[in-house]
Design a protein around this motif. Structure first.
Motif, PDB file in Angstrom:
ATOM      1  N   TYR A   1       1.380   2.857  -7.453  1.00  0.00           N
ATOM      2  CA  TYR A   1       1.984   4.248  -6.795  1.00  0.00           C
ATOM      3  C   TYR A   1       1.782   5.308  -7.795  1.00  0.00           C
ATOM      4  O   TYR A   1       2.768   5.859  -8.288  1.00  0.00           O
ATOM      5  N   PRO A   2       0.672   5.954  -7.913  1.00  0.00           N
ATOM      6  CA  PRO A   2       0.438   7.174  -8.920  1.00  0.00           C
ATOM      7  C   PRO A   2       1.493   8.472  -8.536  1.00  0.00           C
ATOM      8  O   PRO A   2       1.501   8.673  -7.217  1.00  0.00           O
ATOM      9  N   GLY A   3       2.067   8.859  -9.458  1.00  0.00           N
ATOM     10  CA  GLY A   3       2.912   9.915  -9.526  1.00  0.00           C
ATOM     11  C   GLY A   3       4.366   9.628  -9.175  1.00  0.00           C
ATOM     12  O   GLY A   3       5.067  10.543  -9.084  1.00  0.00           O
ATOM     13  N   GLN A   4       4.325   8.230  -8.850  1.00  0.00           N
ATOM     14  CA  GLN A   4       5.967   7.843  -8.649  1.00  0.00           C
ATOM     15  C   GLN A   4       6.418   6.932  -9.840  1.00  0.00           C
ATOM     16  O   GLN A   4       5.910   6.203 -10.324  1.00  0.00           O
ATOM     17  N   ASN A   5       7.897   7.049  -9.713  1.00  0.00           N
ATOM     18  CA  ASN A   5       8.355   6.134 -10.777  1.00  0.00           C
ATOM     19  C   ASN A   5       8.050   4.640 -10.508  1.00  0.00           C
ATOM     20  O   ASN A   5       8.260   4.565  -9.259  1.00  0.00           O
ATOM     21  N   THR A   6       7.834   3.783 -11.357  1.00  0.00           N
ATOM     22  CA  THR A   6       7.674   2.418 -11.037  1.00  0.00           C
ATOM     23  C   THR A   6       8.096   1.537 -12.318  1.00  0.00           C
ATOM     24  O   THR A   6       8.267   2.235 -13.294  1.00  0.00           O
ATOM     25  N   THR A   7       7.992   0.352 -12.098  1.00  0.00           N
ATOM     26  CA  THR A   7       7.995  -0.699 -13.579  1.00  0.00           C
ATOM     27  C   THR A   7       6.716  -1.142 -13.631  1.00  0.00           C
ATOM     28  O   THR A   7       5.808  -1.549 -12.460  1.00  0.00           O
ATOM     29  N   GLY A   8       6.458  -1.582 -14.900  1.00  0.00           N
ATOM     30  CA  GLY A   8       4.958  -2.248 -15.008  1.00  0.00           C
ATOM     31  C   GLY A   8       4.847  -3.470 -15.016  1.00  0.00           C
ATOM     32  O   GLY A   8       5.645  -4.340 -14.469  1.00  0.00           O
ATOM     33  N   LEU A   9       3.823  -4.030 -15.590  1.00  0.00           N
ATOM     34  CA  LEU A   9       3.342  -5.572 -15.624  1.00  0.00           C
ATOM     35  C   LEU A   9       4.360  -6.150 -16.260  1.00  0.00           C
ATOM     36  O   LEU A   9       4.804  -7.344 -15.602  1.00  0.00           O
ATOM     37  N   VAL A  10       4.856  -5.811 -17.394  1.00  0.00           N
ATOM     38  CA  VAL A  10       6.230  -6.391 -17.993  1.00  0.00           C
ATOM     39  C   VAL A  10       7.004  -5.175 -18.154  1.00  0.00           C
ATOM     40  O   VAL A  10       6.546  -4.220 -18.890  1.00  0.00           O
TER      41      VAL A  10
ATOM     42  N   GLY B   1       4.637  -3.491   4.922  1.00  0.00           N
ATOM     43  CA  GLY B   1       3.799  -2.850   3.872  1.00  0.00           C
ATOM     44  C   GLY B   1       2.179  -3.660   4.195  1.00  0.00           C
ATOM     45  O   GLY B   1       2.237  -4.713   4.230  1.00  0.00           O
ATOM     46  N   THR B   2       1.350  -2.765   4.702  1.00  0.00           N
ATOM     47  CA  THR B   2      -0.088  -3.322   4.826  1.00  0.00           C
ATOM     48  C   THR B   2      -0.984  -2.399   4.225  1.00  0.00           C
ATOM     49  O   THR B   2      -2.090  -2.264   4.608  1.00  0.00           O
ATOM     50  N   ASN B   3      -0.600  -1.635   3.438  1.00  0.00           N
ATOM     51  CA  ASN B   3      -1.521  -0.388   2.596  1.00  0.00           C
ATOM     52  C   ASN B   3      -2.408   0.202   3.719  1.00  0.00           C
ATOM     53  O   ASN B   3      -3.731   0.444   3.622  1.00  0.00           O
ATOM     54  N   GLY B   4      -1.484   0.865   4.707  1.00  0.00           N
ATOM     55  CA  GLY B   4      -2.147   1.632   5.659  1.00  0.00           C
ATOM     56  C   GLY B   4      -2.978   0.803   6.714  1.00  0.00           C
ATOM     57  O   GLY B   4      -3.829   1.609   7.242  1.00  0.00           O
ATOM     58  N   GLY B   5      -2.783  -0.235   6.740  1.00  0.00           N
ATOM     59  CA  GLY B   5      -3.284  -1.234   7.841  1.00  0.00           C
ATOM     60  C   GLY B   5      -4.534  -1.974   7.399  1.00  0.00           C
ATOM     61  O   GLY B   5      -5.384  -2.564   7.924  1.00  0.00           O
ATOM     62  N   ALA B   6      -4.694  -1.807   5.822  1.00  0.00           N
ATOM     63  CA  ALA B   6      -6.099  -2.274   5.211  1.00  0.00           C
ATOM     64  C   ALA B   6      -5.985  -3.656   5.083  1.00  0.00           C
ATOM     65  O   ALA B   6      -6.971  -4.364   4.743  1.00  0.00           O
TER      66      ALA B   6
ATOM     67  N   VAL C   1       7.121   1.477   8.303  1.00  0.00           N
ATOM     68  CA  VAL C   1       5.960   0.826   8.336  1.00  0.00           C
ATOM     69  C   VAL C   1       5.179   1.843   7.198  1.00  0.00           C
ATOM     70  O   VAL C   1       5.040   2.589   7.470  1.00  0.00           O
ATOM     71  N   ASN C   2       4.664   1.073   6.080  1.00  0.00           N
ATOM     72  CA  ASN C   2       3.923   1.750   4.956  1.00  0.00           C
ATOM     73  C   ASN C   2       4.579   2.942   4.470  1.00  0.00           C
ATOM     74  O   ASN C   2       4.043   4.018   4.533  1.00  0.00           O
ATOM     75  N   GLY C   3       5.932   3.014   4.364  1.00  0.00           N
ATOM     76  CA  GLY C   3       6.834   4.000   3.814  1.00  0.00           C
ATOM     77  C   GLY C   3       6.601   3.961   2.289  1.00  0.00           C
ATOM     78  O   GLY C   3       5.621   3.991   1.860  1.00  0.00           O
ATOM     79  N   ARG C   4       7.828   3.818   1.599  1.00  0.00           N
ATOM     80  CA  ARG C   4       7.826   3.844   0.245  1.00  0.00           C
ATOM     81  C   ARG C   4       7.028   2.611  -0.268  1.00  0.00           C
ATOM     82  O   ARG C   4       6.351   2.759  -1.446  1.00  0.00           O
ATOM     83  N   PHE C   5       7.228   1.561   0.234  1.00  0.00           N
ATOM     84  CA  PHE C   5       6.515   0.449  -0.191  1.00  0.00           C
ATOM     85  C   PHE C   5       5.556  -0.094   0.736  1.00  0.00           C
ATOM     86  O   PHE C   5       5.712  -0.594   1.961  1.00  0.00           O
ATOM     87  N   ARG C   6       4.225   0.128   0.377  1.00  0.00           N
ATOM     88  CA  ARG C   6       2.989  -0.005   1.119  1.00  0.00           C
ATOM     89  C   ARG C   6       2.360  -1.476   1.073  1.00  0.00           C
ATOM     90  O   ARG C   6       1.388  -1.629   1.626  1.00  0.00           O
ATOM     91  N   GLY C   7       2.900  -2.238   0.216  1.00  0.00           N
ATOM     92  CA  GLY C   7       2.461  -3.441  -0.174  1.00  0.00           C
ATOM     93  C   GLY C   7       1.935  -3.402  -1.774  1.00  0.00           C
ATOM     94  O   GLY C   7       1.272  -2.509  -2.142  1.00  0.00           O
ATOM     95  N   GLY C   8       2.497  -4.521  -2.512  1.00  0.00           N
ATOM     96  CA  GLY C   8       2.065  -4.602  -3.739  1.00  0.00           C
ATOM     97  C   GLY C   8       0.657  -5.195  -3.907  1.00  0.00           C
ATOM     98  O   GLY C   8      -0.097  -5.300  -3.138  1.00  0.00           O
TER      99      GLY C   8
ATOM    100  N   GLN D   1       3.511  -7.276   3.637  1.00  0.00           N
ATOM    101  CA  GLN D   1       4.423  -7.481   2.857  1.00  0.00           C
ATOM    102  C   GLN D   1       5.797  -7.245   3.577  1.00  0.00           C
ATOM    103  O   GLN D   1       5.603  -6.311   4.394  1.00  0.00           O
ATOM    104  N   MET D   2       6.874  -7.862   3.432  1.00  0.00           N
ATOM    105  CA  MET D   2       8.180  -7.392   3.970  1.00  0.00           C
ATOM    106  C   MET D   2       9.007  -7.156   2.759  1.00  0.00           C
ATOM    107  O   MET D   2       9.515  -8.117   2.097  1.00  0.00           O
ATOM    108  N   GLU D   3       9.628  -5.968   2.690  1.00  0.00           N
ATOM    109  CA  GLU D   3      10.569  -5.547   1.561  1.00  0.00           C
ATOM    110  C   GLU D   3      11.869  -5.577   2.340  1.00  0.00           C
ATOM    111  O   GLU D   3      11.973  -4.516   3.223  1.00  0.00           O
ATOM    112  N   LEU D   4      12.756  -6.222   2.141  1.00  0.00           N
ATOM    113  CA  LEU D   4      14.069  -6.127   2.826  1.00  0.00           C
ATOM    114  C   LEU D   4      15.063  -5.266   2.095  1.00  0.00           C
ATOM    115  O   LEU D   4      15.075  -5.563   0.998  1.00  0.00           O
ATOM    116  N   ALA D   5      15.834  -4.435   2.701  1.00  0.00           N
ATOM    117  CA  ALA D   5      16.852  -3.941   2.187  1.00  0.00           C
ATOM    118  C   ALA D   5      18.009  -5.125   1.857  1.00  0.00           C
ATOM    119  O   ALA D   5      18.418  -5.726   2.700  1.00  0.00           O
TER     120      ALA D   5
END
Length: 266
Positions: free
Chosen positions: A81-90, A165-170, A194-201, A218-222
């Motif tokens: 997610y370029p340009g957005q805060n996230t956490t890394g591999l570790v 999340g389906t990465n925009g249907g891809a 669908v394909n909001g903040r979480f588009r699929g990891g 991907q299903m990200e549940l609140a």
């Protein structure tokens, strides 16, 4: 402790659970600070939530915690997610942007962890996808996740209940995304995107190869959908979970029906 648990089913679905594990090897646990040892960013009780929902589904579950290494990040460590805060591999911080280590791992240790944990998880997941595809002519990875509803460091506002999340249907045939949207949107009392903040990891994007008969969603549940509160002790709420399981069960069953209609079982 084995880093990966695999349950083999006879159907076309594989449930991936990269973040429900809480195991920390002793040497890694000793290097976390007090905040890190809370394990607040666990996908709490997701394995229990999906347990038994679809007879015949295979399950591949990481037993290690995402602070050991995140099995849903690219092994290269690049951001999804370029340009957005996230956490890394570790992860070096938790989801609130706070440091979690007294002694952060260096590049050599990250390499060692990647081989011992990340590679092991994905070797098991890929093997299961290949086995299922060989049997049915199609394989569907349904990647199971959950997260707190409000995390200002990662996103603004409050997440919907169902984040598909389906990465925009891809990453899957359109029938799967349509089914997920329709079933979740029709569920009374829940909000869906669908394909909001979480588009699929990375997992969804890596295994989603619809032209090859490999589909991923991907299903990200609140976490408010199945926990008593999105705070320690992150307790499972049986009543909320039971209501949610009805929707998830219907969704998994519909995905299986679509998969069987697309596959070649001759």
């Amino acid at each position: 402790m084995t880093p990966v648990e695999v349950v083999r089913g006879d159907g076309p679905l594989v449930l991936g659970l990269p973040h429900s594990g809480t195991w920390l090897p002793d040497d890694i646990a000793a290097r976390l600070n007090d905040r890190g040892r809370r394990l607040a960013d666990t996908d709490w009780h997701v394995d229990r939530l999906y347990d038994g929902l679809l007879p015949g589904a295979s399950v591949v579950r990481a037993t290690f915690h995402r602070y050991v290494i995140d099995a849903n990040r690219p092994p290269s460590g690049e951001t999804l997610y370029p340009g957005q805060n996230t956490t890394g591999l570790v992860p070096l911080t938790d989801f609130d942007g706070r440091p979690i280590w007294d002694a952060p791992p260096d590049a050599e240790e990250i390499k060692t962890r990647r081989q011992a944990f990340h590679t092991s998880y994905h070797a098991a997941l890929e093997a299961e996808m290949k086995r299922v595809h060989a049997r049915h002519g199609v394989a569907v990875l349904y990647d199971c996740h959950s997260i707190r509803s409000e995390i200002p460091f990662l996103f603004d506002g409050r997440l919907p209940d169902f984040n598909i999340g389906t990465n925009g249907g891809a990453t899957c045939a359109p029938e799967f995304e349509t089914a997920a949207r329709e079933i979740c949107t029709a569920a009374e009392g829940y909000a869906t995107v669908v394909n909001g903040r979480f588009r699929g990891g990375w997992t969804t994007r890596h295994y989603g190869r619809p032209n090859e008969g490999w589909h991923a969603i991907q299903m990200e549940l609140a976490q408010r959908t199945h926990l008593t509160a999105e705070a320690p002790p992150f307790a499972y709420d049986p009543a909320r979970a039971a209501r949610l399981r009805v929707v998830l069960g219907a969704l998994l069953q519909r995905i299986e029906e679509i998969a069987l209609s697309l596959g070649d079982t001759t």
